[in-house]
Design a protein around this motif. Sequence first.
Motif, short mmCIF file in Angstrom:
data_model
loop_
_atom_site.label_atom_id
_atom_site.label_comp_id
_atom_site.label_asym_id
_atom_site.label_seq_id
_atom_site.Cartn_x
_atom_site.Cartn_y
_atom_site.Cartn_z
N GLU A 116 0.82 -1.21 0.00
CA GLU A 116 0.00 0.00 0.00
C GLU A 116 0.85 1.27 0.00
OE1 GLU A 116 -0.36 -2.57 2.04
OE2 GLU A 116 -2.16 -3.44 1.11
N SER A 117 2.18 1.11 0.21
CA SER A 117 3.06 2.28 0.21
C SER A 117 3.29 2.80 -1.21
CB SER A 117 4.42 1.92 0.82
OG SER A 117 4.26 1.49 2.16
N LEU A 118 2.95 1.98 -2.22
CA LEU A 118 3.16 2.36 -3.61
C LEU A 118 1.89 2.94 -4.20
CD1 LEU A 118 5.07 -0.82 -4.80
CD2 LEU A 118 6.07 1.42 -4.46
N THR A 119 2.01 4.06 -4.88
CA THR A 119 0.88 4.59 -5.62
C THR A 119 0.80 3.86 -6.96
OG1 THR A 119 2.16 6.29 -6.74
CG2 THR A 119 1.26 6.84 -4.58
N ASP A 120 -0.29 4.01 -7.67
CA ASP A 120 -0.40 3.40 -8.99
C ASP A 120 0.68 3.93 -9.93
OD1 ASP A 120 -2.56 1.87 -8.25
OD2 ASP A 120 -4.03 3.37 -8.84
N LEU A 121 1.03 5.22 -9.77
CA LEU A 121 2.07 5.80 -10.60
C LEU A 121 3.43 5.22 -10.27
CD1 LEU A 121 2.73 7.91 -12.77
CD2 LEU A 121 3.00 9.61 -10.95
N GLY A 122 3.57 4.73 -9.01
CA GLY A 122 4.83 4.14 -8.60
C GLY A 122 5.07 2.77 -9.20
N VAL A 123 4.09 2.22 -9.86
CA VAL A 123 4.15 0.92 -10.50
C VAL A 123 4.30 -0.18 -9.45
CG1 VAL A 123 5.16 -0.49 -12.31
CG2 VAL A 123 5.33 1.98 -12.47
N ARG A 124 3.26 -1.00 -9.33
CA ARG A 124 3.25 -2.02 -8.27
C ARG A 124 3.80 -3.37 -8.71
NH1 ARG A 124 -2.13 -1.08 -4.57
NH2 ARG A 124 -1.96 1.17 -4.37
N ASP A 125 4.51 -3.39 -9.84
CA ASP A 125 5.15 -4.63 -10.24
C ASP A 125 6.61 -4.59 -9.79
OD1 ASP A 125 7.00 -3.95 -12.82
OD2 ASP A 125 5.23 -2.65 -12.72
N ILE A 126 7.25 -5.77 -9.76
CA ILE A 126 8.60 -5.88 -9.22
C ILE A 126 9.60 -5.02 -9.98
CG2 ILE A 126 10.50 -7.47 -8.76
CD1 ILE A 126 8.16 -7.82 -6.90
N SER A 127 9.61 -5.10 -11.31
CA SER A 127 10.58 -4.34 -12.09
C SER A 127 10.40 -2.84 -11.89
CB SER A 127 10.49 -4.69 -13.58
OG SER A 127 9.19 -4.40 -14.08
N GLY A 128 9.13 -2.41 -11.77
CA GLY A 128 8.88 -1.00 -11.54
C GLY A 128 9.43 -0.53 -10.20
N VAL A 129 9.22 -1.34 -9.17
CA VAL A 129 9.72 -1.00 -7.84
C VAL A 129 11.25 -0.93 -7.85
CG1 VAL A 129 9.95 -1.85 -5.47
CG2 VAL A 129 7.74 -1.96 -6.62
N ARG A 130 11.89 -1.91 -8.49
CA ARG A 130 13.36 -1.92 -8.56
C ARG A 130 13.88 -0.67 -9.23
NH1 ARG A 130 15.30 -7.46 -7.94
NH2 ARG A 130 17.33 -6.60 -8.44
N ASP A 131 13.27 -0.32 -10.37
CA ASP A 131 13.74 0.85 -11.13
C ASP A 131 13.61 2.13 -10.30
OD1 ASP A 131 14.39 -0.69 -13.29
OD2 ASP A 131 12.54 -0.29 -14.39
N LYS A 132 12.48 2.28 -9.62
CA LYS A 132 12.27 3.49 -8.82
C LYS A 132 13.29 3.57 -7.69
CE LYS A 132 8.80 4.95 -11.22
NZ LYS A 132 8.95 3.94 -12.26
N PHE A 133 13.50 2.46 -6.99
CA PHE A 133 14.43 2.49 -5.86
C PHE A 133 15.86 2.70 -6.34
CE2 PHE A 133 17.00 0.26 -2.55
CZ PHE A 133 16.78 1.18 -1.55
N LYS A 134 16.23 2.07 -7.46
CA LYS A 134 17.58 2.26 -8.02
C LYS A 134 17.80 3.74 -8.36
CE LYS A 134 18.23 0.76 -12.19
NZ LYS A 134 18.53 1.96 -13.01
N ASN A 135 16.77 4.38 -8.95
CA ASN A 135 16.87 5.80 -9.27
C ASN A 135 17.08 6.65 -8.03
OD1 ASN A 135 16.83 6.24 -12.01
ND2 ASN A 135 14.63 5.99 -12.18
N ILE A 136 16.38 6.28 -6.95
CA ILE A 136 16.51 7.03 -5.70
C ILE A 136 17.93 6.90 -5.14
CG2 ILE A 136 15.74 7.08 -3.29
CD1 ILE A 136 12.95 6.17 -4.44
N LEU A 137 18.50 5.69 -5.17
CA LEU A 137 19.85 5.48 -4.68
C LEU A 137 20.88 6.24 -5.51
CD1 LEU A 137 19.96 1.65 -3.84
CD2 LEU A 137 19.96 3.55 -2.23
N GLU A 138 20.68 6.25 -6.83
CA GLU A 138 21.68 6.84 -7.72
C GLU A 138 21.60 8.36 -7.77
OE1 GLU A 138 21.04 4.95 -11.46
OE2 GLU A 138 22.08 3.10 -10.89
N HIS A 139 20.38 8.91 -7.62
CA HIS A 139 20.21 10.35 -7.86
C HIS A 139 19.76 11.14 -6.65
CE1 HIS A 139 20.84 9.40 -12.05
NE2 HIS A 139 19.85 8.54 -12.03
N ASN A 140 19.53 10.47 -5.51
CA ASN A 140 19.14 11.17 -4.29
C ASN A 140 17.98 12.15 -4.54
OD1 ASN A 140 19.27 11.83 -1.58
ND2 ASN A 140 20.80 13.44 -1.88
N HIS A 141 16.88 11.61 -5.07
CA HIS A 141 15.75 12.45 -5.45
C HIS A 141 15.12 13.16 -4.26
CE1 HIS A 141 15.59 11.32 -9.64
NE2 HIS A 141 15.65 10.04 -9.32
#
Length: 348
Positions: A171-196
């Motif tokens: 429930e922590s993910l919005t629909d825009l956050g993509v609730r599939d595994i690859s989507g979650v990985r991509d978002k978190f990787k972006n956060i680690l790399e770019h400090n959003h």
Amino acid sequence: MATASQIRGAILEEAVLFLLEKVGYKIVRRPTDSIDSSDLKVNHSGLEVQGRGAWHQIDALAEQDQTPAFMFPLRLLVEAKCYPNSRVGIPIVRNSVGVHKDISENYFTKHRSTNAKSTIRFNYQSAIFSVSGYTKPAIDYAVAHQIFLIEYTGVPIIEPVIRAITNLEVESLTDLGVRDISGVRDKFKNILEHNHPNEYLSTHFTPQGVESIQQVSQRLENIGGSYFGMLQGRWPLHLLTQDELPAHAFRNDTVQCRLNGNREGNWTFTPIEYQQGELGWFELQFFLPIELAEKMSPQWGDQARVAQTKSENFSFIAMSGRIGGIWRNVKIELNQEWLSTYLRENRN
């Protein structure tokens, strides 16, 4: 839609890859990341590696070309499981064994065609990372088939990361956050790399999710040093430190250390030559492998027997990683003079 355990596992895998990069591994997310892309491809499920009999989807793949002479470059197949209330069982290990065996034999497939002469052969290894340990059948099966098991239970420096991951819900993910595994990985990787900033996070996560993701990222950044080693040439360890190991302490390739631990499995190596606060001080934290924990368990009432068990099972760690910005292979050795003093004091 992904389950909570799958989302947590994906985040944990990205955290492990982040720590592998600190060690000096190159993370392979697409064929062009590799020194040889001939056995890699990407489809809708993500990266796939060619096996002898089939293509296998691999969520996490790392490469290391700093290998000794007479060995092929290393590829590490990474799998992480985040089951806070249960141990990893034999089905997970059995699947890893099958995938590892088939991929390890892909050399026969890669070189069937006459135009594949320049392809590289890799030394494949497989490692499973867990926050809650493994069942005994899983351990026995992994040892028999050379699958490396890493456990983080009770390691103080990474415990805040684990707590933040286990607090993450679907429930922590919005629909825009993509609730599939690859989507979650991509978002978190972006956060680690770019400090959003928070504005980016809030479009992909609920307020509770933003807090959890920020905690995972910040706690990971607090781990300054990440190293892998083999205890007694047999047990794999992920050794973590608050700061990168000081080059000053590693003027030689063998460093004499003392060993401290407790019955909860929290163990550390610290240098004999330096005291806490001095320039060369470090504290390597790791979790005691279950086989050694079983040897230590009956000894806790007798400190002399504890020391003797240390001498027999903790005499050295062959360790690799970046020290002073340079890839190093070093040896952490249990100091025998310290051990003798420890034995003598406890006997008295």
